[in-house]
Design a protein around this motif. Structure first.
Motif, mmCIF file in Angstrom:
data_model
loop_
_atom_site.group_PDB
_atom_site.id
_atom_site.type_symbol
_atom_site.label_atom_id
_atom_site.label_comp_id
_atom_site.label_asym_id
_atom_site.label_seq_id
_atom_site.Cartn_x
_atom_site.Cartn_y
_atom_site.Cartn_z
ATOM 1 N N GLY A 7 0.724 -1.445 -0.027
ATOM 2 C CA GLY A 7 -0.137 -0.134 0.041
ATOM 3 C C GLY A 7 0.809 1.238 0.141
ATOM 4 N N GLY A 8 0.576 1.938 -1.168
ATOM 5 C CA GLY A 8 1.700 3.184 -1.270
ATOM 6 C C GLY A 8 0.666 4.472 -0.986
ATOM 7 N N GLY A 9 -0.037 4.430 0.251
ATOM 8 C CA GLY A 9 -0.695 5.802 0.456
ATOM 9 C C GLY A 9 0.067 6.593 1.342
ATOM 10 N N LYS A 31 -1.586 -1.018 -5.727
ATOM 11 C CA LYS A 31 -2.425 -1.667 -6.525
ATOM 12 C C LYS A 31 -2.800 -0.474 -7.724
ATOM 13 N N MET A 32 -2.869 0.605 -7.488
ATOM 14 C CA MET A 32 -3.145 1.554 -8.338
ATOM 15 C C MET A 32 -1.909 1.832 -9.378
ATOM 16 N N ASN A 33 -2.349 2.778 -10.345
ATOM 17 C CA ASN A 33 -1.272 2.993 -11.212
ATOM 18 C C ASN A 33 -0.149 3.967 -10.757
ATOM 19 N N ALA A 41 -6.413 13.963 -3.080
ATOM 20 C CA ALA A 41 -7.779 14.435 -2.921
ATOM 21 C C ALA A 41 -7.970 15.070 -1.617
ATOM 22 N N THR A 42 -7.029 15.123 -0.670
ATOM 23 C CA THR A 42 -7.278 15.506 0.733
ATOM 24 C C THR A 42 -7.387 17.093 0.689
ATOM 25 N N GLY A 43 -8.274 17.531 1.894
ATOM 26 C CA GLY A 43 -8.452 18.969 2.186
ATOM 27 C C GLY A 43 -8.683 19.543 0.798
ATOM 28 N N ASP A 126 0.596 -0.774 -9.897
ATOM 29 C CA ASP A 126 -0.405 -1.689 -10.637
ATOM 30 C C ASP A 126 -0.280 -2.850 -10.212
ATOM 31 N N CYS A 127 -0.175 -3.030 -8.860
ATOM 32 C CA CYS A 127 0.470 -4.517 -8.212
ATOM 33 C C CYS A 127 -0.652 -4.778 -7.004
ATOM 34 N N GLU A 128 -1.560 -5.463 -7.204
ATOM 35 C CA GLU A 128 -2.596 -5.727 -6.217
ATOM 36 C C GLU A 128 -2.186 -6.988 -5.406
ATOM 37 N N ILE A 129 -2.015 -6.694 -4.034
ATOM 38 C CA ILE A 129 -1.547 -7.974 -3.352
ATOM 39 C C ILE A 129 -2.679 -8.695 -2.682
ATOM 40 N N THR A 130 -2.825 -10.128 -2.891
ATOM 41 C CA THR A 130 -3.948 -10.556 -2.625
ATOM 42 C C THR A 130 -3.697 -11.555 -1.449
ATOM 43 N N SER A 375 -0.153 -0.502 9.865
ATOM 44 C CA SER A 375 -0.111 1.180 9.938
ATOM 45 C C SER A 375 -1.358 1.549 9.259
ATOM 46 N N GLY A 376 -1.645 2.831 9.695
ATOM 47 C CA GLY A 376 -2.458 3.731 9.087
ATOM 48 C C GLY A 376 -4.181 3.668 9.208
ATOM 49 N N GLU A 377 -5.060 3.731 8.209
ATOM 50 C CA GLU A 377 -6.543 3.610 8.315
ATOM 51 C C GLU A 377 -6.974 2.159 8.572
ATOM 52 N N GLY A 387 -7.515 17.244 9.807
ATOM 53 C CA GLY A 387 -5.969 16.915 9.753
ATOM 54 C C GLY A 387 -5.652 15.691 10.370
ATOM 55 N N PHE A 388 -6.689 15.323 11.460
ATOM 56 C CA PHE A 388 -6.028 14.225 12.345
ATOM 57 C C PHE A 388 -6.088 12.761 11.702
ATOM 58 N N ASN A 389 -6.719 12.628 10.811
ATOM 59 C CA ASN A 389 -6.510 11.337 10.013
ATOM 60 C C ASN A 389 -5.080 11.145 9.420
ATOM 61 N N LEU A 390 -4.622 11.990 8.759
ATOM 62 C CA LEU A 390 -3.435 12.062 7.957
ATOM 63 C C LEU A 390 -2.398 12.031 9.203
ATOM 64 N N GLN A 391 -2.535 12.580 10.216
ATOM 65 C CA GLN A 391 -1.661 12.589 11.376
ATOM 66 C C GLN A 391 -1.394 11.091 11.790
HETATM 67 C C1 LIG Z 1 -11.562 12.969 -0.121
HETATM 68 C C2 LIG Z 1 -10.807 12.751 1.145
HETATM 69 C C3 LIG Z 1 -10.578 13.885 1.733
HETATM 70 C C4 LIG Z 1 -9.655 13.805 2.850
HETATM 71 N N1 LIG Z 1 -8.939 14.821 3.557
HETATM 72 C C5 LIG Z 1 -8.443 14.652 4.690
HETATM 73 C C6 LIG Z 1 -7.585 15.962 5.078
HETATM 74 O O1 LIG Z 1 -7.466 16.997 4.630
HETATM 75 N N2 LIG Z 1 -6.841 15.701 6.227
HETATM 76 C C7 LIG Z 1 -6.697 14.390 6.943
HETATM 77 O O2 LIG Z 1 -6.081 14.273 7.849
HETATM 78 N N3 LIG Z 1 -7.495 13.389 6.450
HETATM 79 C C8 LIG Z 1 -8.124 13.483 5.201
HETATM 80 N N4 LIG Z 1 -8.675 12.307 4.705
HETATM 81 C C9 LIG Z 1 -8.371 10.973 5.342
HETATM 82 C C10 LIG Z 1 -6.895 10.597 4.850
HETATM 83 O O3 LIG Z 1 -6.808 10.744 3.482
HETATM 84 C C11 LIG Z 1 -6.673 9.145 5.116
HETATM 85 O O4 LIG Z 1 -6.980 8.983 6.556
HETATM 86 C C12 LIG Z 1 -5.272 8.677 5.078
HETATM 87 O O5 LIG Z 1 -4.907 8.997 3.561
HETATM 88 C C13 LIG Z 1 -5.174 7.074 5.239
HETATM 89 O O6 LIG Z 1 -3.891 6.782 4.773
HETATM 90 P P1 LIG Z 1 -3.607 5.188 4.761
HETATM 91 O O7 LIG Z 1 -2.024 5.260 4.012
HETATM 92 O O8 LIG Z 1 -3.647 4.623 5.738
HETATM 93 O O9 LIG Z 1 -4.654 4.612 3.547
HETATM 94 P P2 LIG Z 1 -4.825 5.172 2.034
HETATM 95 O O10 LIG Z 1 -4.412 6.591 1.928
HETATM 96 O O11 LIG Z 1 -6.083 4.897 1.646
HETATM 97 O O12 LIG Z 1 -3.750 4.332 1.269
HETATM 98 C C14 LIG Z 1 -3.768 2.971 0.963
HETATM 99 C C15 LIG Z 1 -3.102 2.389 -0.280
HETATM 100 O O13 LIG Z 1 -3.198 0.948 -0.183
HETATM 101 C C16 LIG Z 1 -3.341 0.728 -1.464
HETATM 102 N N5 LIG Z 1 -3.890 -0.794 -1.381
HETATM 103 C C17 LIG Z 1 -4.983 -0.912 -1.031
HETATM 104 N N6 LIG Z 1 -5.214 -2.472 -0.839
HETATM 105 C C18 LIG Z 1 -4.021 -2.923 -1.582
HETATM 106 C C19 LIG Z 1 -3.467 -4.110 -1.972
HETATM 107 N N7 LIG Z 1 -4.282 -5.363 -1.655
HETATM 108 N N8 LIG Z 1 -2.449 -4.289 -2.573
HETATM 109 C C20 LIG Z 1 -1.542 -3.207 -2.882
HETATM 110 N N9 LIG Z 1 -2.192 -1.936 -2.586
HETATM 111 C C21 LIG Z 1 -3.311 -1.576 -1.773
HETATM 112 C C22 LIG Z 1 -4.461 1.802 -2.087
HETATM 113 O O14 LIG Z 1 -4.261 1.911 -3.383
HETATM 114 C C23 LIG Z 1 -3.750 3.006 -1.549
HETATM 115 O O15 LIG Z 1 -2.954 3.422 -2.188
HETATM 116 C C24 LIG Z 1 -9.435 12.467 3.357
HETATM 117 C C25 LIG Z 1 -9.824 11.183 2.813
HETATM 118 C C26 LIG Z 1 -10.558 11.382 1.787
HETATM 119 C C27 LIG Z 1 -11.058 10.242 0.808
#
Ligand SMILES: Cc1cc2nc3c(=O)[nH]c(=O)nc-3n(C[C@H](O)[C@H](O)[C@H](O)COP(=O)(O)OP(=O)(O)OC[C@H]3O[C@@H](n4cnc5c(N)ncnc54)[C@H](O)[C@@H]3O)c2cc1C
Length: 407
Positions: A7-9, A31-33, A41-43, A126-130, A375-377, A387-391
């Motif tokens: 996951g490259g979020g 998974k995405m390109n 898309a945030t904020g 472009d690599c979804e892990i299953t 880690s993360g969400e 800003g609390f979710n990104l933190q």
């Molecule tokens: C429209 C929008 C606006 C937001 N604005 C804010 C903001 O301004 N401030 C704030 O604090 N929070 C904001 N949030 C929330 C915040 O963006 C998320 O909480 C945060 O990005 C979570 O990070 P993450 O890395 O845990 O997950 P994600 O950002 O969801 O990243 C997960 C990554 O894993 C990849 N993935 C998933 N499954 C697989 C798999 N099987 N194999 C490989 N890759 C995979 C996904 O493609 C994705 O790139 C917003 C959310 C949205 C949708």
């Protein structure tokens, strides 16, 4: 040591950077390109990446103490410094919200990707892990486009919110395959659907006000800001903010209502004085015309009908005190029953997730399998809007990346 980040979020990118800075050989499988689509898309495209008023009270989890330990390890100031070092100057907006001073979410992604490349981290898109397996000391990471090996794995696949940006909940299945429990998930930070006859008519009208969610036991949450009537109910930052608590009550099968106050800084008595003086001055006009210039014109007939008026041509001068107070009741406390909420597609965050009591709160290593970090969400932690979710993504990602690579 080879570390795979799935996951490259936001969380996966910072985890990869922290691990590579400790000398690990790191690969990100996304998974995405491209990585970091959600960050863009945030904020509203400006990336509200943290908040100066950081407090554990802005977070929700079944294991809040564990979440707190992580937020304290890589805290607000560590986050601000981390991003300053990469080139992001902070701009503090209303309510302590921190943005890059460029006001471009793309800046945050650009500097993260620059650092990823500088550190020689491999990006496999472009690599979804299953599937993920552990054989003795090595992990096999099985994807739709190939299989990979690593000594340690950081699972950072996000939750279920906004699946169009990549996070579809697949990570929960991977965590479950190692015996992890998932705290029930539901969309958080999402618009509310309300019961009401007139939404099509008033859709698009905005105002600054307060919205209060309540049950027969009392208020569950209240917030203030710009509120928008929509075809299905209400939206806007304060609605999004109260949505988690409201949905929690709906999930318990409780009846939940919202009350909207269009004049939060004016008392009922002050509003009475204002309206009776107004109606006195223009007593010759109909009530329908008499409110033009006071509230949005398209709202007037609806507010009057909801206040119980059948004859909208009645002259302002003929209104008695009780009738004026009926209008005030709507302007300051228009009540609606909550019938539901928008879907995962529109949600900004996920409530629930992998049970935090099953990870080491210092390191985020799984208590079920050595060498797996989460880690993360994906984890059962979600924050308020602002800003609390990104933190949380930065704090947990950095923690997992740092400790997975300490030898
Ligand atoms: C429209 C929008 C606006 C937001 N604005 C804010 C903001 O301004 N401030 C704030 O604090 N929070 C904001 N949030 C929330 C915040 O963006 C998320 O909480 C945060 O990005 C979570 O990070 P993450 O890395 O845990 O997950 P994600 O950002 O969801 O990243 C997960 C990554 O894993 C990849 N993935 C998933 N499954 C697989 C798999 N099987 N194999 C490989 N890759 C995979 C996904 O493609 C994705 O790139 C917003 C959310 C949205 C949708």
């Amino acid at each position: 040591m080879k570390i795979a980040v799935i996951g490259g979020g936001a969380s996966g990118l910072i985890a990869a950077i922290a691990a590579a800075r400790n000398g690990a050989q790191v690969a990100i499988y996304e998974k995405m390109n491209r990585v970091g689509k959600k960050i863009l898309a945030t904020g509203n495209g400006r990336c509200n990446y943290t908040n100066m008023d950081m407090s554990i009270h802005r977070y929700h989890s079944k294991s809040i103490k564990n979440a707190e330990a992580v937020l304290n390890f890589f805290d607000l100031y560590a986050t601000l410094n981390f991003f300053e070092d990469l080139g992001i100057s902070p701009y503090v907006g209303e309510l302590g919200k921190v943005y890059p001073s460029s006001l471009q979410a793309s800046s945050v992604l650009d500097v993260l990707r620059y650092e990823v490349q500088r550190l020689g981290i491999e990006e496999v898109t472009d690599c979804e892990i299953t599937e993920l397996r552990k054989n003795k000391d090595k992990f096999s990471i099985i994807g739709k486009s190939g299989s990979f090996q690593a000594d340690k794995v950081i699972l950072a696949t996000g939750g279920k919110a906004s699946p169009q940006l990549g996070s579809d909940g697949r990570g929960y299945d991977i965590a479950k395959s190692f015996g992890h429990k998932i705290v029930e998930t539901f969309p958080a930070l999402v618009q509310l659907k309300l019961e009401g006859k007139y939404f099509k008519r008033i859709s698009g009208i905005r105002f600054d006000g307060t919205v209060k969610g309540f049950t027969n036991k009392g208020v569950v949450r209240e917030d203030e800001g710009e509120i928008l009537f929509t075809e299905y109910g209400i939206s806007g930052p304060p609605v999004i903010q109260i949505s988690r608590k409201v949905i929690e009550e709906l999930n318990k099968k409780n009846k939940v209502f919202v009350a909207v106050d269009m004049f939060p800084h004016t008392t009922q008595m002050e509003l009475y004085d204002i309206l009776s003086a107004r109606f006195g001055r223009i007593g010759y006009k109909s009530i329908e015309d008499g409110l033009i210039g006071f509230i949005n014109k398209n709202l007037i007939p609806v507010v009057l009908m909801e206040s119980g008026f059948e004859d909208l041509k009645k002259k302002c001068g003929k209104l008695n005190k009780k009738e004026i107070y009926k209008i005030i009741d709507i302007l300051k406390g228009w009540k609606f029953e909550v019938t539901g909420h928008n879907t995962w597609q529109q949600a900004q965050s996920t409530a629930g997730g992998v049970d935090m009591s099953e990870v080491n709160p210092k390191t985020l290593e799984s208590a079920k399998v050595r060498g797996l970090y989460l880690s993360g969400e994906l984890l059962d932690v979600d924050g308020d809007c602002g800003g609390f979710n990104l933190q949380w993504a930065w704090s947990s990602g950095y923690t997992a990346g740092y400790f997975s690579s300490v030898v």
